[in-house]
Design an enzyme around this catalytic site. Structure first.
Site, PDB file in Angstrom:
ATOM      1  N   GLU A 140       2.206  34.024  17.844  1.00  0.00           N
ATOM      2  CA  GLU A 140       3.500  33.334  18.500  1.00  0.00           C
ATOM      3  C   GLU A 140       4.178  34.127  18.716  1.00  0.00           C
ATOM      4  OE1 GLU A 140       6.346  28.906  18.598  1.00  0.00           O
ATOM      5  OE2 GLU A 140       5.513  30.185  16.194  1.00  0.00           O
TER       6      GLU A 140
ATOM      7  N   LYS B  81       3.903  24.944  24.479  1.00  0.00           N
ATOM      8  CA  LYS B  81       4.458  24.417  23.509  1.00  0.00           C
ATOM      9  C   LYS B  81       4.857  23.284  23.986  1.00  0.00           C
ATOM     10  CE  LYS B  81       6.188  26.113  19.488  1.00  0.00           C
ATOM     11  NZ  LYS B  81       7.128  26.979  18.880  1.00  0.00           N
TER      12      LYS B  81
ATOM     13  N   CYS C 225       2.413  26.186  16.852  1.00  0.00           N
ATOM     14  CA  CYS C 225       3.088  25.695  15.759  1.00  0.00           C
ATOM     15  C   CYS C 225       3.336  24.738  15.329  1.00  0.00           C
ATOM     16  CB  CYS C 225       4.565  26.977  16.052  1.00  0.00           C
ATOM     17  SG  CYS C 225       5.516  26.785  14.294  1.00  0.00           S
TER      18      CYS C 225
END
Length: 313
Positions: A45, A135, A169
Site C-alpha cells: 500500500e 481506497k 488495508c
C-alpha cells in the site's frame, strides 16, 4: 489439468518521499520477482512515494501549521500521476517481462486540485494500466491527507492468471465491499496494507475462508530512520514516533490456510504456486455469493458509476 499460477508478494520499504527512486526500486523488485518465475506480483500500500506513518502534517482539530502545509506540499510533489512517468516505467517492465503487477501508490490528479488518493494500480502483461482502485474510506488520520474513491473501481478483472481484484488495508473490514468482489467471482484477492499487527493475519485468513479465494497480503517493512532530513525538519515536534513497520505479508489459501509467511522484520519476497482448482473445490460447501447468499433475505446494491464532482456537457 490444473494450471499453477506463480505469484509473489514483495515486502519492501520505499525511498521515502522520493517518487523517482521508489519507482526505480519498484521496477527492480518486479524484475527480480519475475526472474524467479512470478506471473502476478503485488507491492505494498502507498509504496510510491510512501505511507507517511507517524506524520501529522501539522493538523489538529481547529488549526493547521505552516510547516505542516509545506510538508503536505512536499508529499504532493512526490505523488504519482496516472498515467505518468511512474506508470510508464512500471508498465514497460511488465511488458518486457510479460507479467501482471499491482502497485500501491499515492495518486494525485493535478487538474482536480489538491486531493491525494491512496490507490492500487493494476498493470497487464502488455504494459497497460488495467485499472486504478482508489481506497473507498481512508482510516483515522488518513482522512486528513487522502480523499475517498468511488464505486467505479470496485471491480474484479478476468486475466490469464485468474480473476483478480482487491481492497486496500482497512477497506477489507467493509463487509459490503468484500461482498462486491466475491459476487464478481474473485479468485486471487489482493490486500496491500499498512497494518503490521498479528490481527491482520487473522483478517486475511478470514477473508480467504469467507470468499473461498486466494489472498495475497502485502505490507511494507520500514526501519527506523527512513525519513529524509527535510521531512523530519518540517515535522518538527511531530517527528514520526511510529514510523517503523515490521511487515507481516502473507499468502493464504481458499480454506484459510497460510501457505507463505507471515514475513516480519525484514524486506523479502513470498512466493507460491496457486492452483485455481482449489478455489472451485473450496466452494462446494460454502459459496458466499452463491448458495449461501440468501438473496430472498439480503440485497446489496453497488453503485459503480464514476462520481466526478462536476460534469461538463
Amino acid at each position: 489439468m490444473s494450471q499453477l499460477i506463480p505469484v509473489a508478494v514483495v515486502q519492501a520499504a520505499p525511498v521515502y518521499f522520493n517518487r523517482e527512486a521508489t519507482t526505480a526500486k519498484a521496477v527492480d523488485l518486479i524484475r527480480a520477482a519475475a526472474g524467479r518465475g512470478a506471473r502476478l506480483i503485488l507491492l505494498p500500500e502507498a509504496f510510491i512515494p510512501a505511507y507517511p506513518r507517524g506524520l501529522s502534517f501539522g493538523m489538529v482539530v481547529g488549526s493547521r501549521s505552516r510547516d505542516g502545509r509545506e510538508l503536505w506540499r512536499r508529499y504532493w510533489d512526490a505523488a504519482v500521476e496516472v498515467p505518468g512517468p511512474t506508470t510508464q516505467a512500471i508498465g514497460k517492465a511488465c511488458r518486457e517481462l510479460g507479467v501482471h503487477a499491482a502497485v500501491g501508490v499515492v495518486e494525485r490528479v493535478p487538474a482536480a486540485g489538491g486531493t491525494l488518493y491512496c490507490a492500487l494500480v493494476y498493470f497487464g502483461p502488455d504494459g497497460e494500466v488495467l485499472a486504478v482502485h482508489r481506497k473507498l474510506k481512508p482510516t483515522g488520520s488518513e482522512r486528513l491527507i487522502w480523499g475517498e474513491g468511488d464505486g467505479s473501481s470496485l471491480r474484479v478483472f478476468p486475466t490469464p492468471v485468474g480473476r483478480i481484484g482487491g481492497l486496500i488495508c482497512w477497506e477489507n473490514y467493509m463487509p459490503a465491499a468484500r461482498m462486491a468482489l466475491y459476487a464478481q467471482g474473485v479468485q486471487i484477492y489482493l490486500a496491500p496494507t499498512a497494518d503490521p499487527r498479528d490481527t491482520w493475519t487473522a483478517t486475511l485468513r478470514h477473508i480467504a475462508c469467507e470468499g473461498r479465494c486466494f489472498v495475497m497480503g502485502c505490507n511494507q517493512y520500514s526501519p527506523a530512520g527512513a525519513y529524509p532530513a527535510d521531512v523530519l525538519h518540517l515535522a518538527g515536534a511531530d517527528e514520526p514516533r511510529h514510523g517503523e513497520c515490521r511487515g507481516g505479508s502473507v499468502i493464504v489459501s481458499p480454506l484459510g490456510e497460510i501457505i507463505a509467511g507471515p514475513l516480519f522484520d525484514r524486506e523479502g519476497e513470498l512466493r507460491a504456486d496457486l492452483d485455481l482448482d482449489d478455489v472451485t473445490q473450496a466452494r462446494v460447501d460454502f459459496d458466499v455469493s452463491g448458495h449461501y447468499a440468501r438473496p430472498d433475505v439480503f440485497q446489496l446494491t453497488v453503485n459503480t458509476a464514476p462520481k466526478p464532482p462536476v460534469r461538463f456537457q
